[in-house]
Design an enzyme around this catalytic site. Structure first.
Site, PDB file in Angstrom:
ATOM      1  N   THR A  25       0.839  -1.184   0.000  1.00 19.05           N
ATOM      2  CA  THR A  25       0.000   0.000   0.000  1.00 19.05           C
ATOM      3  C   THR A  25       0.880   1.242   0.000  1.00 19.05           C
ATOM      4  O   THR A  25       2.074   1.181   0.301  1.00 19.05           O
ATOM      5  CB  THR A  25      -0.905   0.061   1.240  1.00 19.05           C
ATOM      6  OG1 THR A  25      -0.091   0.317   2.403  1.00 19.05           O
ATOM      7  CG2 THR A  25      -1.694  -1.217   1.430  1.00 19.05           C
ATOM      8  N   ASP A  26       0.275   2.381  -0.311  1.00 20.57           N
ATOM      9  CA  ASP A  26       0.936   3.642  -0.016  1.00 20.57           C
ATOM     10  C   ASP A  26       0.872   3.843   1.501  1.00 20.57           C
ATOM     11  O   ASP A  26       0.124   3.166   2.206  1.00 20.57           O
ATOM     12  CB  ASP A  26       0.265   4.791  -0.765  1.00 20.57           C
ATOM     13  CG  ASP A  26       1.229   5.937  -1.054  1.00 20.57           C
ATOM     14  OD1 ASP A  26       2.222   6.080  -0.318  1.00 20.57           O
ATOM     15  OD2 ASP A  26       0.973   6.702  -2.001  1.00 20.57           O
ATOM     16  N   TRP A  27       1.625   4.778   2.007  1.00 22.98           N
ATOM     17  CA  TRP A  27       1.820   4.921   3.448  1.00 22.98           C
ATOM     18  C   TRP A  27       0.519   5.388   4.136  1.00 22.98           C
ATOM     19  O   TRP A  27      -0.045   6.403   3.784  1.00 22.98           O
ATOM     20  CB  TRP A  27       2.953   5.891   3.714  1.00 22.98           C
ATOM     21  CG  TRP A  27       4.314   5.251   3.798  1.00 22.98           C
ATOM     22  CD1 TRP A  27       5.255   5.486   4.767  1.00 22.98           C
ATOM     23  CD2 TRP A  27       4.906   4.269   2.931  1.00 22.98           C
ATOM     24  NE1 TRP A  27       6.380   4.720   4.547  1.00 22.98           N
ATOM     25  CE2 TRP A  27       6.190   3.955   3.434  1.00 22.98           C
ATOM     26  CE3 TRP A  27       4.465   3.596   1.797  1.00 22.98           C
ATOM     27  CZ2 TRP A  27       7.038   3.020   2.836  1.00 22.98           C
ATOM     28  CZ3 TRP A  27       5.306   2.659   1.186  1.00 22.98           C
ATOM     29  CH2 TRP A  27       6.563   2.392   1.711  1.00 22.98           C
TER      30      TRP A  27
END
Length: 934
Positions: free
Chosen positions: A703-705
């Site tokens: 995932t993105d952060w």
């Protein structure tokens, strides 16, 4: 050191060449460029002081040793005589108008205040100068889109005044655009400067590459990878850009030149693929062949001008409109010559496939639903040097519609909307609209069908190296992992985890002690598309931005540049770069366009593949991102992108597909937002059915952060069960994986059966298979790590500080003591302490200090920093020989930070150093990250 493995000087030479080849010359009246040696130049524009090496946000946060701007390069080169009087005027003005960096994340202004240029100033400068060079700068980036307003996409009033007065005063005016992506260009017609060039954002060698073009060492060969229209309203995506809830992609596949060449040729100011040279070329077709599902086009390029230079040949196809409707032309291939001397020629072959020419039928109108097809009719082939300067080289007829690849429905929309479709008329094509086919099935029906249960051996106690040594299978290794270990391994840690290279974005793999004991090391990843970001302050090479590199159209040079980037990653013990960024330039206002490549998916995919190939040669890789459709930064955590399955497959996913199939991409990052009903992090159609099953991807997805999971209406950062079910392997990031700092729902989902244990095991296998092939694993098992040892032996003197960072980890007790003997207090000593903790909140540093100087008159200063911010100065005199207590507060500590103690003079003694939790804000921070973007 002779014959260095990682030679930054050679790295800089390649980057400098890339910048020069990426410059796009749009105008060059009366051959004002190149400038002759000794030319007297007057340099206008605030950007001569503030060269933008990159855009803002995670993609631009590289600590670099130097940045050479355009002015610095001109001054250092010495070929031109700079108007010093004008420069002094600017210097005096800048003293009273300093650079505005903004305050906080994504707060840097798009532009810097420009010095007013009066008629008197412009004419006064002309008296001592022959040519005016005007620099205009812009930035934008993560969480900060451009705006269709003055100072962003449009020029400011001061910039307009500057251009008006300078172009009136000077017969020769050159305008250089130090920008991340295209801006409004109507001012070119209004003020008629002699020459205009996009010099983009060139990283630390930006100015050096530009001077090579200005003086004629390099003839410009860059060409636009975007269409520049007359007005922002001319882009069909503008009316559906920037929404907070939902963006309907009504323009469908007609993005960029696909739209303008089909429907609105008169709206184009500078066409896709356009760019001038100092010389001229002749492109002659040698014919084409069609065989075995591919087309081979042969051309000969001759330099018919007076300068040496390179030329880019672009190949396009016009497809029959058929029942689906098609763009007027589509790029299917390109090639770049070597540097040709006058009268020299080179033959090039451009090969493309039936699959590239095929169109996706998402409705079944051709009789083949969910298939890539070549509709019956005539396919016309062209070559040229831009989409507007093409020569027809032949045609190929298909008598009956052919299925090139049969797939199944995936990622189809769930809401009603219409899309553009061409309608033939007397003067070309008019815009008509048709209903978009909606989803007829759900991935929920197939999610569990392919899952297998790894078989555990009784009393097995394997380590990951046993898989490498064929002592067990990966299934047998993963089968022994407990529920707790399975839940921990799918959680990445960060930012600046002390378990990996200090200051990096994330840690994954062996994130718990029990996982490390099973032989899984902790791997490292970090930003980004413009170079390596290390928040410890360690220096790295700042790369040219993505748009510039794409405008080179030179894949070999891109690959060579990323050989060096791969070496630098390897040197810093980083396995994965969080880049390249490769979303389409759907609209010029996307703030992150500087990271991305083009409005065209083929150009995008080829450039990403070249970067990956370069890094793969060094045993490291990049994370292709943001998967998919991250075409705006506004409301990126919440906005839903609604598009047809055809548009998603043909243009928005195509670049990613090329990177996977041609470069063997092994790491993918999903976006913050959602597509057609589901967050990309949790979209099974995207992450499993298309990426893995259709394309054959073998690797990890992250995932993105602090991303959300679940459906578009109810996204939740704690919904890790949805993320794991989609086969998104890693949630990035949490403070502590084993402690479940984010309080995700994995344990509850296992208990209630909404998450199958086999799904966790499947993801764990993906992660372990990836780890198995990293340099970190080779170092961990001490095999085949000679290359890393050799690189480590090449450390520069200024890197020693970062190799000796003091690791300070605060456990559940909330307090830690630091051994004072580790602190070097001699003159000019810089001590760095990595401070990580279990509980987020306010922390307090306490210590005792006294003087041990021989003179009472001595001044002994200590500077205490948190990351780059000076927090406190402590100054003793030589007479301060009694112990004094010092307290320093560090408020709002949400992630690992770097405490620095700098001793400007010797003579200070310290003891009893402690860092203590003063106030817990754990719940406050947990909720803040959970509500990201709301």
């Amino acid at each position: 050191m002779a014959n260095k493995i990682f030679d930054t000087t050679e790295f800089a030479k390649v980057a400098r060449q890339a910048v020069a080849e990426g410059v796009v010359l749009l105008k060059n009246e009366a051959k004002v460029l190149p400038l002759k040696e000794g030319t007297k130049v007057a340099i206008f524009g605030r950007s001569q002081f503030n060269y933008y090496k990159s855009g803002t946000g995670s993609g631009g946060m590289v600590n670099t040793r130097y940045v050479t701007g355009v002015y610095e390069a001109i001054e250092e080169d010495g070929s031109f005589e700079i108007n010093s009087k004008l420069r002094n005027t600017y210097e005096n003005w800048v003293e009273d108008n300093p650079f505005d960096a903004g305050a906080g994340w994504a707060a840097e202004p798009w532009f810097q205040k420009e010095m007013p240029v009066t008629k008197e100033l412009a004419y006064g400068a002309r008296e001592d100068s022959e040519v005016a060079i005007v620099l205009i700068g812009r930035t934008a980036g993560e969480d900060q889109d451009n705006s269709a307003s003055k100072g962003s996409y449009l020029l400011t009033d001061d910039e307009e005044q500057m251009l008006e007065n300078v172009t009136k005063a000077f017969d020769k005016t050159i305008v250089l655009l130090n920008v991340g992506n295209i801006i409004d260009m109507k001012w070119v017609d209004k003020y008629n400067p002699s020459a205009v060039a996009y010099i983009w954002q060139g990283g630390q060698e930006g100015g050096s590459g530009v001077i090579d073009v200005l003086k004629g060492m390099v003839s410009p060969s860059g060409k636009l990878t975007d269409t520049i229209a007359y007005d922002i309203a001319d882009y069909p995506s503008t009316k559906n850009f920037g929404g907070s809830k939902r963006n309907i992609q009504q323009e469908d596949i007609y993005v960029g030149y696909r739209y303008f060449e089909t429907f609105a040729k008169d709206k184009v100011m500078y066409p896709f693929g356009y760019g001038l040279s100092y010389t001229s070329f002749d492109i002659v077709s040698n014919g084409f062949t069609v065989a075995d599902g591919q087309v081979n086009v042969s051309v000969t390029v001759t330099n018919i001008g007076d300068y040496k230079g390179k030329q880019i040949v672009q190949a396009y196809v016009t497809k029959p409109q058929g029942k689906l409707g098609k763009p007027a032309v589509e790029l299917v291939g390109f090639a770049k010559t070597k540097e040709l001397k006058p009268d020299e020629q080179e033959s090039l072959d451009i090969v493309f496939t039936n699959y590239q020419m095929a169109s996706y039928d998402d409705s079944g109108v051709t009789g083949y639903k969910s298939a890539y097809v070549l509709e019956a009719g005539t396919y016309i082939f062209y070559v040229g040097d831009s989409v507007r300067n093409l020569t027809r080289i032949g045609a190929y007829n298909i008598g009956k519609t052919k299925v090139v690849k049969q797939l199944s429905e995936a990622l189809a929309p769930v809401v009603d909307f219409t899309r553009i479709k061409p309608e033939a008329g007397e003067d070309g094509y008019a815009i008509s609209y048709e209903d978009v086919p909606k989803a007829t099935g759900s991935w929920q029906d197939v999610r569990l069908a392919l899952l297998k249960t790894p078989k555990a051996k009784p009393d097995a106690s394997y380590k990951l190296v046993d898989v490498l040594d064929n002592k067990c299978t990966m299934d047998e290794f993963v089968a022994q992992l407990s529920d707790e270990e399975l839940m921990a391994i799918v959680r990445g840690e960060g930012m600046s985890s002390p378990k990996v290279t200090p200051g990096c974005g994330g840690a994954f793999g062996g994130v718990s002690q029990s996982l490390v004991e099973k032989g899984i090391p902790t791997c490292c990843c970090t930003d980004g598309p413009s170079g390596i970001r290390m928040d410890s302050g360690k220096k790295a090479f700042a790369m040219p931005n993505g748009t510039l590199l794409a405008c080179m159209w030179n894949l070999d040079l891109t690959e060579k540049l990323y050989n060096y980037e791969g070496l630098e990653l390897r040197k810093n013990k980083i396995d994965v770069l969080l880049g390249p960024g490769m979303n389409l330039h759907r609209n010029p206002l996307n703030g992150r366009n500087f990271e991305y490549f083009s409005e065209d998916p083929f150009v995008t995919g080829k450039n990403a593949a070249a970067q990956l190939k370069g890094m793969h040669r060094m045993g490291v890789t990049g994370t292709i991102k943001h998967f998919a459709m991250n075409t705006q930064e506004a409301y990126r955590h919440t906005v839903e992108h609604v598009a047809s399955e055809r548009a998603i497959r043909e243009i928005y996913l195509k670049g990613f597909e090329i990177a996977v199939k041609e470069a063997g991409a092994t790491a993918v990052m999903t976006t913050y937002g959602s597509i057609n009903g589901y967050y990309t992090s949790s979209n099974y159609d995207l992450v499993t059915r298309i990426l893995r099953e259709e394309w054959g991807f073998e690797g990890i997805v992250m995932t993105d952060w602090w991303a959300k999971g679940g459906n578009a209406a109810n996204g939740d950062a704690a919904d890790m069960a949805s993320i794991v079910r989609a086969q998104n392997d890693l949630y990035m990031v949490t403070q502590s994986a084993i402690d479940n700092t984010n309080r995700d729902n994995l344990e509850a989902a296992l208990e209630d059966g909404s998450l199958d244990r086999r799904e966790l095991q499947r993801n764990a296998k993906n992660i372990c298979n990836f780890v198995l092939h990293t340099p970190t694993f080779a170092r961990f098992i001490e095999r085949n790590n000679e290359f890393d040892i050799a690189l480590a032996n090449e450390a520069e003197d200024d890197e020693a500080e970062f190799d000796n960072i003091i690791d300070c980890r605060i456990d559940e007790s909330g307090v830690v003591a630091i051994d004072a003997s580790l602190i070097e207090t001699a003159r000019n000593s810089n001590n760095t302490i990595s401070v990580s903790f279990k509980e987020r909140g306010d922390y307090k540093l306490t210590m005792r200090v006294r003087s041990n100087a021989t003179s009472d008159l001595a001044q002994i200063p200590l500077s205490i920093f948190r990351d780059k911010e000076l927090i406190k100065m402590v100054t003793l005199t030589g007479a301060d020989r009694d112990w004094q207590d010092v307290e320093v507060m560090f408020e709002d500590c949400a992630m690992t930070f770097f405490l620095r103690m700098y001793f400007a003079q010797d003579g200070m003694e310290i003891e009893d150093i402690k860092i203590t939790l003063a106030k817990s804000k754990e719940e406050e921070f947990r909720l803040m990250f959970a509500r990201m973007g709301q």
